[in-house]
Design a protein around this motif. Structure first.
Motif, PDB file in Angstrom:
ATOM      1  N   GLN A 271     120.537  46.499  64.685  1.00  0.00           N
ATOM      2  CA  GLN A 271     121.553  47.262  65.412  1.00  0.00           C
ATOM      3  C   GLN A 271     121.912  46.594  66.732  1.00  0.00           C
TER       4      GLN A 271
ATOM      5  N   TYR B 250     131.399  52.523  62.997  1.00  0.00           N
ATOM      6  CA  TYR B 250     131.183  53.142  64.310  1.00  0.00           C
ATOM      7  C   TYR B 250     132.092  54.354  64.520  1.00  0.00           C
TER       8      TYR B 250
ATOM      9  N   THR C 202     130.659  50.780  71.520  1.00  0.00           N
ATOM     10  CA  THR C 202     130.928  49.670  70.602  1.00  0.00           C
ATOM     11  C   THR C 202     132.266  49.858  69.907  1.00  0.00           C
TER      12      THR C 202
ATOM     13  N   GLU D  30     125.616  44.941  67.820  1.00  0.00           N
ATOM     14  CA  GLU D  30     126.369  45.434  68.975  1.00  0.00           C
ATOM     15  C   GLU D  30     126.544  44.354  70.037  1.00  0.00           C
TER      16      GLU D  30
END
Length: 538
Positions: A370, A419, A456, A374
């Motif tokens: 993750q 997202y 993000t 990002e």
């Protein structure tokens, strides 16, 4: 025979409850008053007795040393007595609510003076005492007491005296020296934990502290508890103080930090201790690169080249390396230009595309995956923001979204959908909160959404708009097949409205103007009131 006359009895003596308790405790411990006192509940009265006894022993030792300076045998007994009193004061660690009274009794200056005692054992005992009194577990129940103690240490030049112990025992030639250094580092960490200003104050009072820590973490000695503690303390001091970030740069700390992590570009840490040291050094390096001048030093000392090698090596440091690149490129056009010049685009887009994530997931977990994902998005966003539009570097960046049949466009759409769904889930959760349970302001809600993926998503929208604004027919067609302009415009408008002035008014205006131009480029018009700011930025 008449019965005996009863004995005359005096008036009944009313014993003080405290005396009764003390007598019972002495009996419980076989008449040993000292042992009974150590196990009794400490109060202000008991503390005053304890401090008085300590001060008497200290004065007696000073007198004996002056009188018999060349005859150690004649003052050794006084030092044994003083040593016992110092250790007795350790009882106070269980009563942080009494720390203000301890400070009022003016005991702290005497404790600090012991750090310079000719007998190193006495100095070490004083370090142990200060470490115990400032320990997080000790002050947990009384923040006021901990604050009072740290304030008294600072007021009595304690920070300088504590640092001097680093130089005194810094050779770590014996287990006792090593223990002393461990206690010094513990005190520094404890003070920084208790008082938010202590990190800056400590380094202002002891300017050589950061240099000592940098030298210790760069040592070729095997990783031990003190090296681990030094790395942790360094990270804390830099992360919690902007002044310390600047100080690190002023003493050549960026180069020292890069040298400390460099050995791991081709190998993984040997054990958990070395791994923790490396993580803390990276934390200090990342925090330092938040300072503008340090970004320049990072680039000049080939920090970007080193981080790219680490990212390519697929070692355990790869996640920390891309995090470092992210911070270095943020609000730094020179770093962005250098990154493209050293062929960083290929490496960062490999991460952007998710290559190697399955292996990373197995070795480091989903959290590392993750973070890398990002960070890659953030790096690409910084490149679009800071590279001069129309320049060769900017065109090379845009060309990435054309190659491999627009594979980067497909990945951009995939990440945007991911997202976007994450933010929708956060919004749904926030809607279930009732006003009675939570009173969240609009700013609070925005922060919650940022932490849930909106940050993000905003960066992905900026990338989308930047690529779309190139006017390339293939890119536009590919993106419009998978994404809706309306959703992107809405995210960008929210982003523009919430750009703050933490980096200065000029930077805020510039960034908002940049977003306005992107909105115009994708047919979104200007958010209300942005026209003047855009002109000001231009």
């Amino acid at each position: 025979m008449p019965p005996p006359k009863p004995r005359a009895q005096g008036p009944a003596v009313q014993l003080d409850p405290d005396e009764l308790l003390a007598r019972a405790e002495r009996e419980a411990f076989g008449g040993d008053e000292r042992l009974a006192e150590q196990n009794a509940t400490l109060d202000e009265k008991g503390l005053r007795r304890m401090v008085l006894a300590f001060e008497r022993r200290y004065a007696a030792n000073q007198t004996a040393r002056l009188k018999h300076a060349d005859e150690p045998d004649k003052f050794v007994d006084s030092e044994v007595d003083l040593d016992e009193e110092i250790k007795r004061l350790g009882t106070l660690a269980g009563y942080p609510e009494l720390y203000p009274e301890f400070c009022r009794l003016n005991a702290v200056p005497s404790i600090l003076a012991l750090l310079s005692h000719d007998n190193p054992d006495i100095a070490c005992d004083a370090l142990v005492l200060l470490n115990e009194l400032t320990d997080a577990d000790a002050v947990e129940s009384s923040e006021e007491g901990g604050a009072a103690l740290v304030a008294s240490v600072k007021e009595n030049s304690g920070y300088e005296l504590i640092y001097q112990c680093l130089e005194r025992f810094g050779g770590e030639a014996s287990p006792e020296d090593q223990a002393a250094i461990g206690n010094v580092l513990g005190i520094v960490e404890n003070c920084a934990d208790i008082d938010v200003d202590a990190a800056a104050d400590f380094c202002a009072a002891a300017p050589k502290l950061l240099k000592w820590l940098l030298k210790r973490i760069g040592s070729k000695k095997p990783t031990d508890n003190n090296k681990l503690a030094a790395a942790e303390v360094l990270a804390i001091l830099v992360q919690t103080s902007d002044e310390n970030k600047k100080r690190v740069g002023d003493i050549g700390g960026i180069d020292a930090l890069l040298r400390a992590v460099a050995p791991f570009k081709g190998k993984d840490p040997a054990d958990e201790g070395e791994r923790e040291v490396l993580e803390n050094i990276f934390d200090a390096l990342v925090a330092s690169t938040m300072e503008t001048n340090n970004k320049k030093a990072f680039v000049e000392n080939e920090g970007l080249e080193l981080m790219l090698m680490m990212m390519k090596s697929k070692r355990s440091c790869r996640t920390s390396a891309i995090k470092c690149v992210d911070y270095a490129l943020t609000r730094c056009p020179a770093a962005c230009e250098r990154f493209v010049d050293i062929l960083g685009l290929k490496t960062v887009f490999s991460v952007f595309m998710g290559k190697g994530f399955e292996k990373l997931r197995k070795s480091a977990g989903l959290e590392a995956v993750q973070e890398e994902e990002e960070r890659a998005v953030s790096v690409v966003s910084s490149l679009f923001l800071h590279l001069a539009k129309g320049s060769e570097r900017y065109n090379r960046l845009c060309a990435k979204f054309v190659e491999d049949e627009h594979a980067k466009c497909d990945r951009l759409a995939e990440l945007y959908a991911k997202y976007s769904n994450r933010v929708k889930a956060v919004d749904a959760r926030l809607e279930t909160r009732t006003n009675e349970e939570f009173e969240l302001t609009p700013d609070d809600l925005y922060v919650e959404r940022l932490g849930g993926g909106l940050y993000t998503l905003e960066l992905l929208s900026l990338i989308f708009a930047s690529v779309f604004a190139t006017g390339h027919a293939g890119i536009r067609t590919r993106l419009l097949l998978q994404m809706e302009l309306r959703g992107v415009r809405r995210i960008l408008e929210t982003h523009a409205e919430n750009i703050g002035g933490a980096d200065g008014e000029e930077e805020r205006v510039r960034r908002r103007a940049h977003v306005v131009k992107l909105l115009v480029a994708i047919g979104g018009g200007r958010p209300e009131g942005e026209e003047e700011e855009a002109k000001a930025a231009e």
